[in-house]
Design a protein around this motif. Structure first.
Motif, PDB file in Angstrom:
ATOM      1  N   ASN A  72      -0.213   0.957  -1.994  1.00  0.00           N
ATOM      2  CA  ASN A  72       1.068   1.278  -1.311  1.00  0.00           C
ATOM      3  C   ASN A  72       1.213   2.430  -0.955  1.00  0.00           C
ATOM      4  OD1 ASN A  72       3.610  -1.031  -0.729  1.00  0.00           O
ATOM      5  ND2 ASN A  72       2.202  -1.582  -2.867  1.00  0.00           N
ATOM      6  N   GLY A  73       0.691   3.532  -1.874  1.00  0.00           N
ATOM      7  CA  GLY A  73       1.040   4.877  -2.075  1.00  0.00           C
ATOM      8  C   GLY A  73      -0.374   4.980  -0.670  1.00  0.00           C
ATOM      9  N   PHE A  74      -1.284   4.549  -1.278  1.00  0.00           N
ATOM     10  CA  PHE A  74      -2.435   5.027   0.216  1.00  0.00           C
ATOM     11  C   PHE A  74      -1.916   4.401   1.674  1.00  0.00           C
ATOM     12  CE2 PHE A  74      -5.605   6.295  -3.873  1.00  0.00           C
ATOM     13  CZ  PHE A  74      -6.022   6.945  -2.458  1.00  0.00           C
ATOM     14  N   ALA A  75      -1.120   3.569   1.289  1.00  0.00           N
ATOM     15  CA  ALA A  75      -0.681   3.130   2.555  1.00  0.00           C
ATOM     16  C   ALA A  75       0.586   3.373   3.500  1.00  0.00           C
ATOM     17  CB  ALA A  75      -0.255   1.283   2.582  1.00  0.00           C
ATOM     18  N   SER A  76       1.303   3.996   2.389  1.00  0.00           N
ATOM     19  CA  SER A  76       2.486   4.946   3.493  1.00  0.00           C
ATOM     20  C   SER A  76       1.613   6.585   3.732  1.00  0.00           C
ATOM     21  CB  SER A  76       2.989   5.390   1.833  1.00  0.00           C
ATOM     22  OG  SER A  76       2.142   6.487   1.415  1.00  0.00           O
ATOM     23  N   LEU A  77      -0.147   6.432   3.520  1.00  0.00           N
ATOM     24  CA  LEU A  77      -0.925   8.077   4.145  1.00  0.00           C
ATOM     25  C   LEU A  77      -1.207   6.994   5.422  1.00  0.00           C
ATOM     26  CD1 LEU A  77      -2.151   9.761   1.169  1.00  0.00           C
ATOM     27  CD2 LEU A  77      -0.276  10.915   2.764  1.00  0.00           C
ATOM     28  N   ASP A  78      -1.423   5.521   5.685  1.00  0.00           N
ATOM     29  CA  ASP A  78      -1.940   5.575   6.612  1.00  0.00           C
ATOM     30  C   ASP A  78      -2.978   4.951   6.517  1.00  0.00           C
ATOM     31  OD1 ASP A  78      -2.043   3.350   8.656  1.00  0.00           O
ATOM     32  OD2 ASP A  78      -2.376   5.120  10.449  1.00  0.00           O
ATOM     33  N   LEU A  79      -4.332   5.080   5.357  1.00  0.00           N
ATOM     34  CA  LEU A  79      -5.756   5.392   5.227  1.00  0.00           C
ATOM     35  C   LEU A  79      -5.694   3.704   4.505  1.00  0.00           C
ATOM     36  CD1 LEU A  79      -5.015   8.838   2.876  1.00  0.00           C
ATOM     37  CD2 LEU A  79      -6.076   8.296   5.134  1.00  0.00           C
ATOM     38  N   VAL A  80      -5.758   2.406   4.075  1.00  0.00           N
ATOM     39  CA  VAL A  80      -5.814   1.896   4.176  1.00  0.00           C
ATOM     40  C   VAL A  80      -6.655   0.516   5.241  1.00  0.00           C
ATOM     41  CG1 VAL A  80      -5.233  -0.929   2.608  1.00  0.00           C
ATOM     42  CG2 VAL A  80      -4.460   1.694   2.069  1.00  0.00           C
ATOM     43  N   ALA A  81      -7.698   0.326   4.961  1.00  0.00           N
ATOM     44  CA  ALA A  81      -8.101  -0.672   6.132  1.00  0.00           C
ATOM     45  C   ALA A  81      -8.039  -1.947   5.321  1.00  0.00           C
ATOM     46  CB  ALA A  81      -9.819   0.110   6.221  1.00  0.00           C
ATOM     47  N   ASP A  82      -7.443  -2.513   6.773  1.00  0.00           N
ATOM     48  CA  ASP A  82      -7.780  -4.248   6.339  1.00  0.00           C
ATOM     49  C   ASP A  82      -9.228  -5.298   6.245  1.00  0.00           C
ATOM     50  OD1 ASP A  82      -5.010  -3.981   6.303  1.00  0.00           O
ATOM     51  OD2 ASP A  82      -4.687  -4.245   8.234  1.00  0.00           O
ATOM     52  N   THR A  83      -9.500  -4.762   6.620  1.00  0.00           N
ATOM     53  CA  THR A  83     -11.378  -5.143   6.495  1.00  0.00           C
ATOM     54  C   THR A  83     -12.276  -4.060   5.866  1.00  0.00           C
ATOM     55  OG1 THR A  83     -11.874  -4.078   8.537  1.00  0.00           O
ATOM     56  CG2 THR A  83     -11.173  -6.095   9.166  1.00  0.00           C
ATOM     57  N   LEU A  84     -13.449  -4.574   5.816  1.00  0.00           N
ATOM     58  CA  LEU A  84     -14.551  -3.755   4.502  1.00  0.00           C
ATOM     59  C   LEU A  84     -14.363  -2.887   5.568  1.00  0.00           C
ATOM     60  CD1 LEU A  84     -17.311  -6.834   4.305  1.00  0.00           C
ATOM     61  CD2 LEU A  84     -16.314  -5.375   2.454  1.00  0.00           C
ATOM     62  N   CYS A  85     -14.454  -1.378   4.494  1.00  0.00           N
ATOM     63  CA  CYS A  85     -14.477  -0.218   4.734  1.00  0.00           C
ATOM     64  C   CYS A  85     -15.795   0.358   5.813  1.00  0.00           C
ATOM     65  CB  CYS A  85     -14.073   0.801   4.063  1.00  0.00           C
ATOM     66  SG  CYS A  85     -15.543   0.514   2.540  1.00  0.00           S
ATOM     67  N   ASN A  86     -15.920   1.712   6.750  1.00  0.00           N
ATOM     68  CA  ASN A  86     -17.377   1.461   7.473  1.00  0.00           C
ATOM     69  C   ASN A  86     -17.363   3.487   7.087  1.00  0.00           C
ATOM     70  OD1 ASN A  86     -18.692   0.469   8.778  1.00  0.00           O
ATOM     71  ND2 ASN A  86     -17.576   0.528  10.578  1.00  0.00           N
ATOM     72  N   PRO A  87     -17.806   3.300   6.016  1.00  0.00           N
ATOM     73  CA  PRO A  87     -17.959   4.788   5.625  1.00  0.00           C
ATOM     74  C   PRO A  87     -19.034   5.786   6.927  1.00  0.00           C
ATOM     75  CG  PRO A  87     -19.186   3.820   3.968  1.00  0.00           C
ATOM     76  CD  PRO A  87     -18.116   3.054   4.094  1.00  0.00           C
ATOM     77  N   PHE A  88     -18.573   6.622   7.393  1.00  0.00           N
ATOM     78  CA  PHE A  88     -19.453   7.797   8.637  1.00  0.00           C
ATOM     79  C   PHE A  88     -19.839   6.816   9.306  1.00  0.00           C
ATOM     80  CE2 PHE A  88     -20.176   9.257   3.718  1.00  0.00           C
ATOM     81  CZ  PHE A  88     -19.592  10.890   4.449  1.00  0.00           C
ATOM     82  N   SER A  89     -19.146   5.552   9.600  1.00  0.00           N
ATOM     83  CA  SER A  89     -19.315   5.020  10.861  1.00  0.00           C
ATOM     84  C   SER A  89     -18.146   5.864  12.111  1.00  0.00           C
ATOM     85  CB  SER A  89     -18.640   3.904  11.441  1.00  0.00           C
ATOM     86  OG  SER A  89     -18.717   2.727  12.428  1.00  0.00           O
ATOM     87  N   LYS A  90     -18.806   5.615  13.469  1.00  0.00           N
ATOM     88  CA  LYS A  90     -17.065   6.249  14.022  1.00  0.00           C
ATOM     89  C   LYS A  90     -16.284   4.818  14.837  1.00  0.00           C
ATOM     90  CE  LYS A  90     -19.039   3.891  18.431  1.00  0.00           C
ATOM     91  NZ  LYS A  90     -19.585   4.476  19.825  1.00  0.00           N
ATOM     92  N   ASN A  91     -16.145   4.068  13.594  1.00  0.00           N
ATOM     93  CA  ASN A  91     -15.368   2.720  13.719  1.00  0.00           C
ATOM     94  C   ASN A  91     -14.793   2.685  12.036  1.00  0.00           C
ATOM     95  OD1 ASN A  91     -16.134   2.168  16.214  1.00  0.00           O
ATOM     96  ND2 ASN A  91     -17.884   1.022  15.310  1.00  0.00           N
ATOM     97  N   ARG A  92     -15.173   4.224  11.448  1.00  0.00           N
ATOM     98  CA  ARG A  92     -14.084   3.508  10.258  1.00  0.00           C
ATOM     99  C   ARG A  92     -13.331   4.090  10.588  1.00  0.00           C
ATOM    100  NH1 ARG A  92     -16.049   9.621  11.499  1.00  0.00           N
ATOM    101  NH2 ARG A  92     -14.925  10.615  10.457  1.00  0.00           N
ATOM    102  N   GLY A  93     -11.992   2.937   9.158  1.00  0.00           N
ATOM    103  CA  GLY A  93     -10.768   2.569   9.389  1.00  0.00           C
ATOM    104  C   GLY A  93      -9.916   3.040   8.108  1.00  0.00           C
ATOM    105  N   GLY A  94     -10.813   3.437   7.377  1.00  0.00           N
ATOM    106  CA  GLY A  94      -9.842   3.830   6.204  1.00  0.00           C
ATOM    107  C   GLY A  94     -10.371   2.888   4.754  1.00  0.00           C
ATOM    108  N   ILE A  95      -9.547   3.006   4.099  1.00  0.00           N
ATOM    109  CA  ILE A  95     -10.182   2.865   2.232  1.00  0.00           C
ATOM    110  C   ILE A  95     -10.092   1.553   2.314  1.00  0.00           C
ATOM    111  CG2 ILE A  95      -7.941   3.430   1.322  1.00  0.00           C
ATOM    112  CD1 ILE A  95      -9.786   4.925  -0.608  1.00  0.00           C
ATOM    113  N   ASN A  96     -10.698   0.956   1.260  1.00  0.00           N
ATOM    114  CA  ASN A  96     -10.401  -0.410   0.264  1.00  0.00           C
ATOM    115  C   ASN A  96     -10.329   0.339  -1.021  1.00  0.00           C
ATOM    116  OD1 ASN A  96     -12.811  -1.889   2.235  1.00  0.00           O
ATOM    117  ND2 ASN A  96     -11.074  -1.391   2.919  1.00  0.00           N
ATOM    118  N   ILE A  97      -9.514  -0.300  -1.229  1.00  0.00           N
ATOM    119  CA  ILE A  97      -9.754   0.414  -3.265  1.00  0.00           C
ATOM    120  C   ILE A  97     -10.051  -0.624  -3.758  1.00  0.00           C
ATOM    121  CG2 ILE A  97      -8.007   0.742  -4.825  1.00  0.00           C
ATOM    122  CD1 ILE A  97      -7.562   2.768  -2.619  1.00  0.00           C
ATOM    123  N   GLY A  98     -10.182  -0.469  -5.055  1.00  0.00           N
ATOM    124  CA  GLY A  98     -11.599  -1.234  -6.224  1.00  0.00           C
ATOM    125  C   GLY A  98     -11.109  -1.235  -7.161  1.00  0.00           C
TER     126      GLY A  98
END
Length: 391
Positions: free
Chosen positions: A195-221
């Motif tokens: 929820n903390g990362f989501a409040s910063l709008d940083l959580v991805a609903d799908t698999l994270c995509n680092p360094f892609s132009k389509n990157r949309g946020g983090i996957n917590i593990g």
């Protein structure tokens, strides 16, 4: 093997599996099967996370006060190297082996239902124990588990926490206060963090995509990685550690990557290696817009081109455990018989606004294995880069 400080043994558990052999197989194959969509962390929303499946070892009854999912995760990693740890204790004595761990969450996930009940009813449930979520709990647990009598401490500097345990342990050994240390970190999935990362709008609903132009946020593990560290010339040598604190912003990295560059440069300077000597770089690579941008700038400026990858699409961002987890991946790559490297898994869509990076392809192997580096960058401008070497 060169004299210095060495990582003598490694135990780990994460979304790729349990134990060095299983994790190594999944790591080099780019296996994402441990990543899954999970409900219950965010209200009305499923998010992609790196979850450890199945049961975890029980905390011994005499240590039940330390029981939490986080400490059970830690114990799962420790059991893989328990023999090596007990041998070190027998050699050096219970007062000469320190415990230095990193975590962000500790046992918060176990206490979240109790906090929710307090909000609903005005009372904590019977048996609620704040100490379960105390950041000191993992280190105190391992000290008690191994019946140690010396120093135990936890570092909690967000995503650099467990990488910093190497620097702290090295200083303690160099000072003569201890002869060996159990180091690393553990973090577990919990609502608070997501929820903390989501409040910063940083959580991805799908698999994270680092360094892609389509990157949309983090996957917590979640997971744990634990090392035994000493001067014994067994295992990878800690060749260089570089730290910086740019304090640019509470949650946003310096967009120019100055702090990241400084940490990497300091690690290289201490190690005596040149940029060309680094066979592989594990990127912090969170798949957030600003982190990837600043890291790409810093890496390109310092190295030009170096084989590199973000392994967060395979295990998620394990927060306080991420630094030790990704150093564990260096450990596995340095000992890989065929020179395998962790591949960079993404959609392959290059971001034209980022300087080009040499992102490791599946099946790519190292040209040499003199040294490898791992980056960890955290909220508040905390940065650390660590170089491990076979020389």
């Amino acid at each position: 093997m060169t004299a210095g400080y060495h990582l003598n043994a490694l135990g780990l558990i994460n979304a790729l599996g349990r134990g060095r052999a299983t994790v190594a197989a999944g790591l080099f194959a780019g296996d994402q099967r441990g990543m899954c969509a999970m409900g219950g962390l965010l209200e009305g929303r499923r998010v992609m996370v790196g979850a450890v499946p199945g049961g975890l070892p029980e905390i011994p009854p005499a240590l039940r006060r330390f029981d939490s999912r986080n400490n059970r995760m830690l114990l799962a990693a420790v059991l893989e190297i328990e023999a090596e740890i007990r041998a070190a204790i027998a050699k050096f004595g219970p007062g000469r082996v320190a415990v230095i761990l990193g975590t962000s969450t500790s046992g918060i996930s176990d206490n979240e239902p109790g906090v929710a009940e307090k909000v609903r009813t005005g009372r904590f449930p019977e048996g609620f124990d704040y100490d379960r979520q105390d950041n000191a709990s993992p280190s105190l647990f391992l000290r008690a588990y191994f019946e140690l009598t010396g120093l135990a401490m936890t570092i909690s500097t967000a995503c650099t926490s467990s990488a910093k345990t190497l620097a702290s342990a090295r200083r303690l050994i160099a000072s003569g206060l201890v002869d060996a240390a159990i180091i690393g970190g553990a973090d577990t999935l919990c609502r608070l963090t997501v929820n903390g990362f989501a409040s910063l709008d940083l959580v991805a609903d799908t698999l994270c995509n680092p360094f892609s132009k389509n990157r949309g946020g983090i996957n917590i593990g979640e997971g744990a990685a634990v090392f035994l560290m000493s001067r014994e010339p067994v295992g990878p040598r800690i060749a260089g550690i570089g730290e910086s604190s740019d304090a640019y912003h509470m949650s946003t990295p310096d967009p120019d990557g100055a702090g990241a560059f400084t940490a990497m440069r300091r690690a290289l300077d201490e190690s005596g290696f040149a940029p060309a000597d680094i066979a592989y770089l594990n990127l912090h690579g969170t798949a957030t817009e600003l982190n990837d941008s600043m890291e790409a700038k810093a890496v390109h400026e310092l190295f030009g081109s170096v084989p590199c990858s973000s392994t967060k699409p395979l295990v998620g961002h394990t927060l306080g455990a991420a630094g030790s987890m990704e150093l564990a991946f260096l450990y596995l790559a340095l000992e890989a018989a065929g020179g395998e490297l962790p591949p960079h898994i993404s959609d392959g869509a290059a971001d034209p606004d980022l300087p080009p990076l040499h992102l490791v392809a599946k099946g790519e192997t190292a040209a040499h294995r003199r040294a490898m580096m791992s980056n960890s960058f955290a909220f508040g401008g905390s940065n650390i880069s660590v170089i491990l070497s076979n020389e």
